[in-house]
Scaffold this active site. Sequence first.
Site, PDB file in Angstrom:
ATOM      1  N   ASP A  96       0.797  -1.232   0.000  1.00 13.31           N
ATOM      2  CA  ASP A  96       0.000   0.000   0.000  1.00 13.31           C
ATOM      3  C   ASP A  96       0.829   1.281   0.000  1.00 13.31           C
ATOM      4  O   ASP A  96       0.392   2.321   0.483  1.00 13.31           O
ATOM      5  CB  ASP A  96      -0.913  -0.008   1.230  1.00 13.31           C
ATOM      6  CG  ASP A  96      -0.144  -0.307   2.508  1.00 13.31           C
ATOM      7  OD1 ASP A  96       1.074  -0.078   2.527  1.00 13.31           O
ATOM      8  OD2 ASP A  96      -0.769  -0.768   3.491  1.00 13.31           O
ATOM      9  N   GLU A 118      -0.738  -9.071  -1.130  1.00  7.88           N
ATOM     10  CA  GLU A 118      -1.223  -8.509   0.149  1.00  7.88           C
ATOM     11  C   GLU A 118      -2.418  -7.580  -0.106  1.00  7.88           C
ATOM     12  O   GLU A 118      -2.468  -6.438   0.364  1.00  7.88           O
ATOM     13  CB  GLU A 118      -0.123  -7.763   0.915  1.00  7.88           C
ATOM     14  CG  GLU A 118      -0.424  -7.568   2.392  1.00  7.88           C
ATOM     15  CD  GLU A 118       0.630  -6.728   3.106  1.00  7.88           C
ATOM     16  OE1 GLU A 118       0.649  -5.503   2.937  1.00  7.88           O
ATOM     17  OE2 GLU A 118       1.437  -7.313   3.854  1.00  7.88           O
ATOM     18  N   GLU A 132      -1.797   5.168   3.310  1.00  7.53           N
ATOM     19  CA  GLU A 132      -1.823   3.770   2.845  1.00  7.53           C
ATOM     20  C   GLU A 132      -3.238   3.221   2.609  1.00  7.53           C
ATOM     21  O   GLU A 132      -3.449   2.424   1.697  1.00  7.53           O
ATOM     22  CB  GLU A 132      -1.074   2.868   3.831  1.00  7.53           C
ATOM     23  CG  GLU A 132       0.430   3.078   3.871  1.00  7.53           C
ATOM     24  CD  GLU A 132       0.865   4.213   4.784  1.00  7.53           C
ATOM     25  OE1 GLU A 132      -0.007   4.883   5.381  1.00  7.53           O
ATOM     26  OE2 GLU A 132       2.083   4.459   4.903  1.00  7.53           O
ATOM     27  N   HIS A 214       7.142   4.812  12.335  1.00 11.20           N
ATOM     28  CA  HIS A 214       7.344   5.687  11.174  1.00 11.20           C
ATOM     29  C   HIS A 214       6.054   6.249  10.581  1.00 11.20           C
ATOM     30  O   HIS A 214       6.102   6.991   9.595  1.00 11.20           O
ATOM     31  CB  HIS A 214       8.076   4.926  10.067  1.00 11.20           C
ATOM     32  CG  HIS A 214       7.251   3.825   9.464  1.00 11.20           C
ATOM     33  ND1 HIS A 214       6.337   4.041   8.476  1.00 11.20           N
ATOM     34  CD2 HIS A 214       7.184   2.500   9.738  1.00 11.20           C
ATOM     35  CE1 HIS A 214       5.759   2.894   8.152  1.00 11.20           C
ATOM     36  NE2 HIS A 214       6.254   1.945   8.900  1.00 11.20           N
ATOM     37  N   ARG A 216       3.006   8.252   9.223  1.00 14.00           N
ATOM     38  CA  ARG A 216       2.791   9.695   9.008  1.00 14.00           C
ATOM     39  C   ARG A 216       1.743  10.266   9.945  1.00 14.00           C
ATOM     40  O   ARG A 216       1.858  11.408  10.385  1.00 14.00           O
ATOM     41  CB  ARG A 216       2.359   9.933   7.547  1.00 14.00           C
ATOM     42  CG  ARG A 216       3.529  10.125   6.600  1.00 14.00           C
ATOM     43  CD  ARG A 216       3.047  10.269   5.167  1.00 14.00           C
ATOM     44  NE  ARG A 216       4.080  10.813   4.297  1.00 14.00           N
ATOM     45  CZ  ARG A 216       5.151  10.149   3.884  1.00 14.00           C
ATOM     46  NH1 ARG A 216       5.374   8.912   4.279  1.00 14.00           N
ATOM     47  NH2 ARG A 216       6.025  10.726   3.070  1.00 14.00           N
ATOM     48  N   HIS A 247      13.901   4.885  12.079  1.00 11.83           N
ATOM     49  CA  HIS A 247      13.571   5.048  10.650  1.00 11.83           C
ATOM     50  C   HIS A 247      14.261   6.298  10.103  1.00 11.83           C
ATOM     51  O   HIS A 247      14.459   7.272  10.829  1.00 11.83           O
ATOM     52  CB  HIS A 247      12.046   5.179  10.538  1.00 11.83           C
ATOM     53  CG  HIS A 247      11.500   5.005   9.152  1.00 11.83           C
ATOM     54  ND1 HIS A 247      11.621   5.979   8.190  1.00 11.83           N
ATOM     55  CD2 HIS A 247      10.834   3.982   8.573  1.00 11.83           C
ATOM     56  CE1 HIS A 247      11.040   5.552   7.079  1.00 11.83           C
ATOM     57  NE2 HIS A 247      10.555   4.344   7.276  1.00 11.83           N
TER      58      HIS A 247
HETATM   59  C1  UD1 Z   1       7.091   4.586   3.352  1.00 13.04           C
HETATM   60  C2  UD1 Z   1       5.656   4.273   2.932  1.00 13.04           C
HETATM   61  C3  UD1 Z   1       4.918   3.526   4.024  1.00 13.04           C
HETATM   62  C4  UD1 Z   1       5.712   2.317   4.502  1.00 13.04           C
HETATM   63  C5  UD1 Z   1       7.113   2.752   4.882  1.00 13.04           C
HETATM   64  C6  UD1 Z   1       7.956   1.569   5.259  1.00 13.04           C
HETATM   65  C7  UD1 Z   1       4.437   5.834   1.494  1.00 13.04           C
HETATM   66  C8  UD1 Z   1       3.732   7.127   1.407  1.00 13.04           C
HETATM   67  N1  UD1 Z   1       4.946   5.513   2.689  1.00 13.04           N
HETATM   68  O1  UD1 Z   1       7.037   5.509   4.430  1.00 13.04           O
HETATM   69  O2  UD1 Z   1       3.662   3.089   3.542  1.00 13.04           O
HETATM   70  O3  UD1 Z   1       5.048   1.751   5.600  1.00 13.04           O
HETATM   71  O4  UD1 Z   1       7.728   3.399   3.763  1.00 13.04           O
HETATM   72  O5  UD1 Z   1       9.112   1.979   5.934  1.00 13.04           O
HETATM   73  O6  UD1 Z   1       4.546   5.130   0.529  1.00 13.04           O
HETATM   74  N2  UD1 Z   1      14.466   8.002   3.830  1.00 13.04           N
HETATM   75  C9  UD1 Z   1      15.831   7.877   3.634  1.00 13.04           C
HETATM   76  N3  UD1 Z   1      16.310   6.647   3.260  1.00 13.04           N
HETATM   77  C10 UD1 Z   1      15.526   5.571   3.101  1.00 13.04           C
HETATM   78  C11 UD1 Z   1      14.140   5.696   3.322  1.00 13.04           C
HETATM   79  C12 UD1 Z   1      13.629   6.927   3.680  1.00 13.04           C
HETATM   80  O7  UD1 Z   1      16.580   8.828   3.777  1.00 13.04           O
HETATM   81  O8  UD1 Z   1      16.034   4.485   2.779  1.00 13.04           O
HETATM   82  C13 UD1 Z   1      13.917   9.337   4.216  1.00 13.04           C
HETATM   83  C14 UD1 Z   1      13.943  10.335   3.042  1.00 13.04           C
HETATM   84  O9  UD1 Z   1      14.198  11.620   3.544  1.00 13.04           O
HETATM   85  C15 UD1 Z   1      12.504  10.228   2.514  1.00 13.04           C
HETATM   86  C16 UD1 Z   1      11.741  10.054   3.809  1.00 13.04           C
HETATM   87  O10 UD1 Z   1      12.554   9.199   4.601  1.00 13.04           O
HETATM   88  O11 UD1 Z   1      12.092  11.364   1.779  1.00 13.04           O
HETATM   89  C17 UD1 Z   1      10.337   9.505   3.676  1.00 13.04           C
HETATM   90  O12 UD1 Z   1      10.308   8.345   2.858  1.00 13.04           O
HETATM   91  P1  UD1 Z   1       8.869   7.860   2.253  1.00 13.04           P
HETATM   92  O13 UD1 Z   1       9.089   6.616   1.470  1.00 13.04           O
HETATM   93  O14 UD1 Z   1       8.200   8.999   1.564  1.00 13.04           O
HETATM   94  O15 UD1 Z   1       8.015   7.585   3.537  1.00 13.04           O
HETATM   95  P2  UD1 Z   1       8.229   6.533   4.702  1.00 13.04           P
HETATM   96  O16 UD1 Z   1       7.881   7.219   5.954  1.00 13.04           O
HETATM   97  O17 UD1 Z   1       9.542   5.873   4.570  1.00 13.04           O
HETATM   98  N1  UDP Z   2      12.613  -4.136   9.614  1.00 12.28           N
HETATM   99  C1  UDP Z   2      13.976  -4.240   9.316  1.00 12.28           C
HETATM  100  N2  UDP Z   2      14.852  -3.410   9.956  1.00 12.28           N
HETATM  101  C2  UDP Z   2      14.457  -2.496  10.875  1.00 12.28           C
HETATM  102  C3  UDP Z   2      13.068  -2.382  11.171  1.00 12.28           C
HETATM  103  C4  UDP Z   2      12.178  -3.211  10.505  1.00 12.28           C
HETATM  104  O1  UDP Z   2      14.365  -5.068   8.491  1.00 12.28           O
HETATM  105  O2  UDP Z   2      15.314  -1.781  11.415  1.00 12.28           O
HETATM  106  C5  UDP Z   2      11.659  -5.000   8.892  1.00 12.28           C
HETATM  107  C6  UDP Z   2      10.608  -5.702   9.718  1.00 12.28           C
HETATM  108  O3  UDP Z   2      11.069  -6.974  10.160  1.00 12.28           O
HETATM  109  C7  UDP Z   2       9.438  -5.812   8.756  1.00 12.28           C
HETATM  110  C8  UDP Z   2       9.585  -4.602   7.876  1.00 12.28           C
HETATM  111  O4  UDP Z   2      10.918  -4.132   8.035  1.00 12.28           O
HETATM  112  O5  UDP Z   2       9.546  -6.956   7.916  1.00 12.28           O
HETATM  113  C9  UDP Z   2       8.595  -3.544   8.271  1.00 12.28           C
HETATM  114  O6  UDP Z   2       8.915  -2.353   7.646  1.00 12.28           O
HETATM  115  P1  UDP Z   2       8.309  -0.966   8.097  1.00 12.28           P
HETATM  116  O7  UDP Z   2       7.921  -1.020   9.516  1.00 12.28           O
HETATM  117  O8  UDP Z   2       9.275   0.060   7.659  1.00 12.28           O
HETATM  118  O9  UDP Z   2       7.033  -0.830   7.147  1.00 12.28           O
HETATM  119  P2  UDP Z   2       5.512  -1.325   7.277  1.00 12.28           P
HETATM  120  O10 UDP Z   2       5.512  -2.791   7.468  1.00 12.28           O
HETATM  121  O11 UDP Z   2       4.902  -0.562   8.406  1.00 12.28           O
HETATM  122  O12 UDP Z   2       4.929  -0.903   5.964  1.00 12.28           O
END
Ligand code: UD1
Ligand code: UDP
Length: 377
Positions: A96, A118, A132, A214, A216, A247
């Site tokens: 999602d 999923e 999401e 993490h 939003r 995160h």
């Molecule tokens: C995203 C997904 C969320 C998912 C989560 C898993 C959307 C809107 N959100 O949220 O559904 O549950 O990933 O973790 O699709 N960033 C880094 N390096 C990384 C990843 C993120 O620097 O490897 C930072 C960047 O500044 C980026 C910000 O995090 O702009 C937000 O990343 P984004 O993918 O937009 O949202 P998440 O909160 O990671």
């Molecule tokens: N996870 C990981 N390293 C971390 C934290 C989480 O590999 O430091 C794994 C966790 O086991 C799970 C997945 O990341 O499989 C969950 O990701 P996240 O919580 O970022 O996203 P969501 O599931 O909420 O979309």
Amino acid sequence: MKHIAFIFGTRPEAIKLCSIILEMKKNPDLAPHVCVTGQHRQMLDQVLEVFGIVPDVDLKLMEPNQTLASLTARGITTIDAYLRQYKPDMVLVQGDTTSVLCASIAAFYNRIPVGHVEAGLRTWNKYSPFPEEINRVLASHIADYHFAPTEQSRKNLIHEGVDQSKIYVTGNTVIDALYIAVDKVKDNPPEIPGLSKELINSLAVKSMVLITGHRRENFGGGFESICEAISVLAGKLQNTEFIYPVHLNPNVREPVFRLLSDLRNVHLIDPLSYLPFVALMSRAAVILTDSGGVQEEAPSLGKPVLVMRDTTERPEAVDAGTVKLVGTNTDAIVENVLTLLTDKAAYEKMAKAVNPYGDGKATGRILAACERLLEGK
Ligand code: UD1
Ligand code: UDP
């Protein structure tokens, strides 16, 4: 030869798609093509490395502190260009995220069938989780094939008018990934970057609370009160270690480092690669999280999970008794963690190894369905 494009961009999508990609590579009639959007950079690459997957195409979308609108606009445009060039017979997406939404829309514009892994998770609240819930509702309306992890998710899809014959109940591939990881960790315990050997060894006699967050909808006040709760708990439970892989989203890191940096028994580390994270989950007494995937994995490991959200799309684990919604109120988090760590009966009640998300064989079911669907094309 049929061509299947896997389009994904974040850590959890990679964890939940890698097993399908690896299995599909073994079928000489199917050609998986891995297109990563790069919505996540470091956290995506960590997972690809664990599973040994090298993307065929990397759209490199991530920008620091990206907005939903700019990410979505760039995502649709770049995925559209990729699909026009590569012309796959089917697109597979998972979950999602914004990458899922963009890939589904771009595939639809190119009249390419979409399989959604999923499918059917719902809270029925459009702002929680945000964005999401709406991403997955829209993906379901576009998708041609729905790989629902549970009977409940199948029912949710039918409730929204999805054709029953297009729904396959498969279990969740996260359990397949978890079993692979647990096997590797058992044979070869990984180092945990950011944590000393002394600390890891001390967990043999101390309890540990593992934390992730993490969402939003928790930005701002939610994260402030979550951090306040961790700070209160760390003060009260001097003999418990709190390990928090933070995160990379700046909206998470700012309050967490500001409020929790100086506490002796709180350890703020960078996000962990999947194997060290699974190793830590296995050693935790309690997991405090707002993550979706962790709610699915921890019950399988027999770990109580307190979910710092007001809603969950994963009611199966709540019904099974291993996951409890506690929201983001400081007092509620503190009270629930204290109860679990001081009341043996309350702990035993939640610490059951149950597995509502599957038997670790979801990959095979999804693959078999894809093979049948593509045969007829
Ligand atoms: C995203 C997904 C969320 C998912 C989560 C898993 C959307 C809107 N959100 O949220 O559904 O549950 O990933 O973790 O699709 N960033 C880094 N390096 C990384 C990843 C993120 O620097 O490897 C930072 C960047 O500044 C980026 C910000 O995090 O702009 C937000 O990343 P984004 O993918 O937009 O949202 P998440 O909160 O990671
Ligand atoms: N996870 C990981 N390293 C971390 C934290 C989480 O590999 O430091 C794994 C966790 O086991 C799970 C997945 O990341 O499989 C969950 O990701 P996240 O919580 O970022 O996203 P969501 O599931 O909420 O979309």
